[in-house]
Design an enzyme around this catalytic site. Structure first.
Site, PDB file in Angstrom:
ATOM      1  N   ASN A  17       1.169  -1.455   0.026  1.00 50.77           N
ATOM      2  CA  ASN A  17      -0.465  -0.149   0.271  1.00 50.77           C
ATOM      3  C   ASN A  17       0.819   1.411   0.124  1.00 50.77           C
ATOM      4  OD1 ASN A  17      -2.259   1.814   0.649  1.00 50.77           O
ATOM      5  ND2 ASN A  17      -2.362   0.807   2.391  1.00 50.77           N
ATOM      6  N   LYS A  19      -0.038   3.766  -0.487  1.00 48.62           N
ATOM      7  CA  LYS A  19      -0.537   5.427   0.496  1.00 48.62           C
ATOM      8  C   LYS A  19      -0.161   6.083  -0.328  1.00 48.62           C
ATOM      9  CE  LYS A  19      -0.095   3.238   4.489  1.00 48.62           C
ATOM     10  NZ  LYS A  19      -0.013   3.424   6.489  1.00 48.62           N
ATOM     11  N   HIS A 114      -9.605   1.903   4.701  1.00 50.07           N
ATOM     12  CA  HIS A 114      -8.303   1.701   5.512  1.00 50.07           C
ATOM     13  C   HIS A 114      -8.057   2.819   6.326  1.00 50.07           C
ATOM     14  CE1 HIS A 114      -4.479   2.585   6.446  1.00 50.07           C
ATOM     15  NE2 HIS A 114      -3.380   1.738   6.055  1.00 50.07           N
ATOM     16  N   GLU A 116      -6.877   5.120   7.891  1.00 48.78           N
ATOM     17  CA  GLU A 116      -6.782   6.364   7.381  1.00 48.78           C
ATOM     18  C   GLU A 116      -7.999   6.799   6.699  1.00 48.78           C
ATOM     19  OE1 GLU A 116      -3.049   5.756   5.406  1.00 48.78           O
ATOM     20  OE2 GLU A 116      -1.661   5.247   7.450  1.00 48.78           O
ATOM     21  N   GLU A 183      -5.840  -4.738  10.365  1.00 49.61           N
ATOM     22  CA  GLU A 183      -4.705  -3.992  10.972  1.00 49.61           C
ATOM     23  C   GLU A 183      -4.796  -3.561  12.007  1.00 49.61           C
ATOM     24  OE1 GLU A 183      -2.595  -2.503   7.196  1.00 49.61           O
ATOM     25  OE2 GLU A 183      -3.984  -0.921   7.004  1.00 49.61           O
ATOM     26  N   GLY A 189       2.415   2.156  10.356  1.00 48.18           N
ATOM     27  CA  GLY A 189       3.646   3.487  10.634  1.00 48.18           C
ATOM     28  C   GLY A 189       4.278   3.585  11.770  1.00 48.18           C
ATOM     29  N   SER A 222       3.302  -2.294  10.008  1.00 46.92           N
ATOM     30  CA  SER A 222       4.866  -2.205  10.584  1.00 46.92           C
ATOM     31  C   SER A 222       5.034  -3.573  10.125  1.00 46.92           C
ATOM     32  CB  SER A 222       4.983  -2.084  11.948  1.00 46.92           C
ATOM     33  OG  SER A 222       4.765  -0.548  11.866  1.00 46.92           O
TER      34      SER A 222
HETATM   35  P1  PGA Z   1       3.012  -0.089   7.498  1.00 42.43           P
HETATM   36  O1  PGA Z   1       1.384   0.216   7.008  1.00 42.43           O
HETATM   37  O2  PGA Z   1       3.235  -1.190   7.010  1.00 42.43           O
HETATM   38  O3  PGA Z   1       3.345   1.302   7.591  1.00 42.43           O
HETATM   39  O4  PGA Z   1       2.468   0.232   9.189  1.00 42.43           O
HETATM   40  C1  PGA Z   1       0.942   0.061   6.821  1.00 42.43           C
HETATM   41  C2  PGA Z   1      -0.959  -0.103   6.193  1.00 42.43           C
HETATM   42  O5  PGA Z   1      -1.823   1.249   6.496  1.00 42.43           O
HETATM   43  O6  PGA Z   1      -1.538  -0.439   5.356  1.00 42.43           O
END
Ligand code: PGA
Length: 264
Positions: A17, A19, A114, A116, A183, A189, A222
């Protein structure tokens, strides 16, 4: 167990992803390096755990990169995903993108809900539900994201929150054309990965709640080259959704070429 319920039929999905990262030029550069890295990073030689041995690599990229990535990955086995989809096919919805637009570009998967999107853009279980239905209507496979906040985890609300997200988000949705990503928000992140056994436990609960053995369920939060092998050794984890570590070709190639550790 009926043949249709055989968990070995679940695909293994390694999804990146991006983003809001990478221009078209940067996407091209990534793909060049990634193709080389995929070949040179050590491939697993051990027998697979209980899932289909084929690993499907998916890149969920910004809208402006979709055409480039679809074109450049043609015939490579890598599939393209988008990061959202609107429920209408067209209309006065400034800033949104529709199923037919994605399909025409060769997109196969789409991330929906997601954290976010939920946190910064007001996405709710109801809009998530409409987006999931639109994706399926157009033959796209949605990757529905669910997960709890740190506070919810600390309060012991992880399971009830996720069940609520699933029940509301999945009303009327075809469970046969769906991927779920667990998630935990506190692991996204942050560098703080959910322990593999705990991710396995929650994913097992999700599968049990849905009562559908064949849904591929991914872990996200992560994921890195240094923890992928342990995560993929868990019997309930069918793959990963990778944010930050999917931006770097060597790192993501190592993740895609994870080593299947021998498990019980
Ligand atoms: P990350 O993000 O691997 O940077 O923690 C995962 C995601 O938001 O899909």
């Amino acid at each position: 167990m009926a043949a249709t319920e055989d968990p070995r039929l679940r695909p293994t999905l390694i999804a990146g992803n991006w983003k809001m990262h990478k221009t078209q030029a940067q996407a091209r550069e990534f793909l060049r390096e990634f193709a080389v890295a995929l070949q040179s990073s050590p491939k697993d030689s051990l027998p697979q755990r209980g899932t289909n041995p084929d690993r499907q690599v998916i890149l969920c990229v910004p809208y402006t990169d979709l055409a480039v990535v679809a074109e450049e990955t043609q015939g490579s086995g890598i599939l393209v995903g988008a990061q959202n989809i609107h429920w209408e096919d067209q209309g006065a919805f400034t800033g949104e993108i529709s199923g037919p637009m994605l399909v025409e570009l060769g997109v196969r998967y789409v991330i929906v809900g997601h954290s976010e999107r939920r946190q910064y853009f007001g996405e709710t279980d109801e809009t998530v539900n409409r987006r999931l239905a639109a994706a399926q209507r157009h033959g796209l496979i949605p990757i529905l994201c669910v997960g709890e906040s740190k506070q919810q985890r600390d309060q012991g609300l992880t399971e009830s929150w996720i069940v609520e997200q699933l029940d509301r988000g999945l009303a009327g949705i075809d469970l046969g054309q769906l991927v779920i990503a667990y998630e935990p928000i506190w692991a996204i992140g942050t560098g703080e990965t959910c322990a593999a056994q705990e991710a396995n436990r929650v994913i097992g609960l999700i599968r049990q709640h849905l009562g559908h053995v064949q849904i591929p369920i991914l872990y996200g939060g992560s994921v890195k080259a240094s923890n992928i092998d342990e995560l993929m050794a868990q019997p309930e984890i069918d793959g990963v959704l990778v944010g930050g570590a999917s931006l770097e070709p060597q790192e993501f190639a190592r993740i895609a070429n994870y080593q299947a550790l021998a498990t019980a």
